[in-house]
Design a protein around this motif. Sequence first.
Motif, short mmCIF file in Angstrom:
data_model
loop_
_atom_site.label_atom_id
_atom_site.label_comp_id
_atom_site.label_asym_id
_atom_site.label_seq_id
_atom_site.Cartn_x
_atom_site.Cartn_y
_atom_site.Cartn_z
N GLU A 175 39.65 0.24 34.47
CA GLU A 175 39.64 -0.96 33.65
C GLU A 175 38.21 -1.34 33.27
OE1 GLU A 175 40.48 -5.66 34.37
OE2 GLU A 175 42.10 -4.30 34.98
N LYS A 176 37.30 -1.21 34.22
CA LYS A 176 35.90 -1.55 33.98
C LYS A 176 35.30 -0.70 32.85
CE LYS A 176 31.54 -2.08 36.42
NZ LYS A 176 31.34 -3.46 36.79
N ASP A 177 35.70 0.58 32.77
CA ASP A 177 35.22 1.46 31.70
C ASP A 177 35.70 0.97 30.34
OD1 ASP A 177 34.06 3.19 33.64
OD2 ASP A 177 35.98 4.24 33.86
N ILE A 178 36.95 0.56 30.27
CA ILE A 178 37.52 0.05 29.02
C ILE A 178 36.84 -1.27 28.65
CG2 ILE A 178 39.64 -0.74 27.88
CD1 ILE A 178 41.12 1.24 29.84
N GLU A 179 36.60 -2.10 29.65
CA GLU A 179 35.95 -3.39 29.42
C GLU A 179 34.53 -3.19 28.86
OE1 GLU A 179 35.69 -7.69 31.63
OE2 GLU A 179 36.01 -5.93 32.86
N ASN A 180 33.79 -2.28 29.44
CA ASN A 180 32.43 -1.98 28.95
C ASN A 180 32.48 -1.43 27.53
OD1 ASN A 180 31.12 -2.86 31.26
ND2 ASN A 180 31.17 -0.84 32.21
N TYR A 181 33.45 -0.57 27.26
CA TYR A 181 33.59 0.01 25.93
C TYR A 181 33.91 -1.09 24.90
CZ TYR A 181 35.16 3.22 22.26
OH TYR A 181 35.31 3.90 21.07
N LEU A 182 34.82 -1.99 25.25
CA LEU A 182 35.15 -3.11 24.37
C LEU A 182 33.90 -3.94 24.08
CD1 LEU A 182 37.26 -5.08 22.97
CD2 LEU A 182 37.18 -6.33 25.13
N ARG A 183 33.17 -4.30 25.12
CA ARG A 183 31.97 -5.11 24.95
C ARG A 183 30.98 -4.44 24.00
NH1 ARG A 183 29.99 -4.80 29.76
NH2 ARG A 183 28.13 -3.69 29.14
N ASN A 184 30.76 -3.16 24.17
CA ASN A 184 29.83 -2.43 23.31
C ASN A 184 30.32 -2.31 21.87
OD1 ASN A 184 27.98 -2.05 25.39
ND2 ASN A 184 28.95 -0.15 26.05
N GLN A 185 31.59 -2.06 21.68
CA GLN A 185 32.14 -1.93 20.33
C GLN A 185 32.12 -3.26 19.59
OE1 GLN A 185 31.71 1.45 20.69
NE2 GLN A 185 33.10 1.38 18.97
N VAL A 186 32.40 -4.34 20.29
CA VAL A 186 32.37 -5.67 19.68
C VAL A 186 30.93 -6.00 19.28
CG1 VAL A 186 32.63 -8.14 20.19
CG2 VAL A 186 34.46 -6.54 20.77
N LYS A 187 29.98 -5.67 20.13
CA LYS A 187 28.57 -5.91 19.82
C LYS A 187 28.15 -5.16 18.56
CE LYS A 187 23.99 -5.81 21.93
NZ LYS A 187 23.23 -5.48 23.14
N LYS A 188 28.64 -3.94 18.39
CA LYS A 188 28.29 -3.12 17.22
C LYS A 188 28.72 -3.77 15.91
CE LYS A 188 28.36 1.48 19.29
NZ LYS A 188 29.06 2.78 19.30
N ILE A 189 29.77 -4.58 15.94
CA ILE A 189 30.24 -5.22 14.71
C ILE A 189 29.76 -6.67 14.60
CG2 ILE A 189 32.19 -3.65 14.41
CD1 ILE A 189 34.01 -6.00 15.40
N GLY A 190 28.79 -7.03 15.43
CA GLY A 190 28.19 -8.34 15.33
C GLY A 190 28.86 -9.43 16.12
N GLY A 191 29.71 -9.06 17.06
CA GLY A 191 30.42 -10.05 17.86
C GLY A 191 29.92 -10.11 19.29
N ILE A 192 30.56 -10.97 20.06
CA ILE A 192 30.25 -11.14 21.47
C ILE A 192 31.58 -11.10 22.23
CG2 ILE A 192 29.31 -12.70 23.23
CD1 ILE A 192 27.72 -14.05 20.95
N ALA A 193 31.59 -10.39 23.35
CA ALA A 193 32.79 -10.34 24.20
C ALA A 193 32.43 -10.97 25.55
CB ALA A 193 33.28 -8.91 24.37
N TYR A 194 32.53 -12.29 25.60
CA TYR A 194 32.20 -13.00 26.83
C TYR A 194 33.22 -12.72 27.92
CZ TYR A 194 28.83 -16.07 24.47
OH TYR A 194 27.76 -16.57 23.79
N LYS A 195 32.72 -12.58 29.16
CA LYS A 195 33.61 -12.53 30.31
C LYS A 195 34.18 -13.94 30.43
CE LYS A 195 35.15 -10.60 34.12
NZ LYS A 195 36.17 -9.57 33.99
N PHE A 196 35.49 -14.04 30.45
CA PHE A 196 36.15 -15.34 30.45
C PHE A 196 36.61 -15.67 31.86
CE2 PHE A 196 40.14 -17.83 29.06
CZ PHE A 196 39.47 -19.03 29.06
#
Length: 96
Positions: free
Chosen positions: A4-25
Amino acid sequence: MIREKDIENYLRNQVKKIGGIAYKFESPGNAGVPDRLVLLPGGRVHFVELKAPGKKPTALQLAQHRKINKLHSRVLIIDSKEKVDRFIEWVTQSEI
């Protein structure tokens, strides 16, 4: 095996690439809230529950998802890098 942590890191990086932020909620006193709050350009907000491949949300998580859904927001459940890619494709195409 992907975690799960690998998918979470991947999401965070991909969101950053498109100008977004993926905050830990995290919400003290509200166990089971989605893992990430994704903020995207244009004021778009998405709740994302991350899981290891094939894993399902717990009953407590599903109860929190229902509360969020009742407020006309949606929780996306993502359990693979491919689903992250589909999410990124969907949000970038809905920008137009």
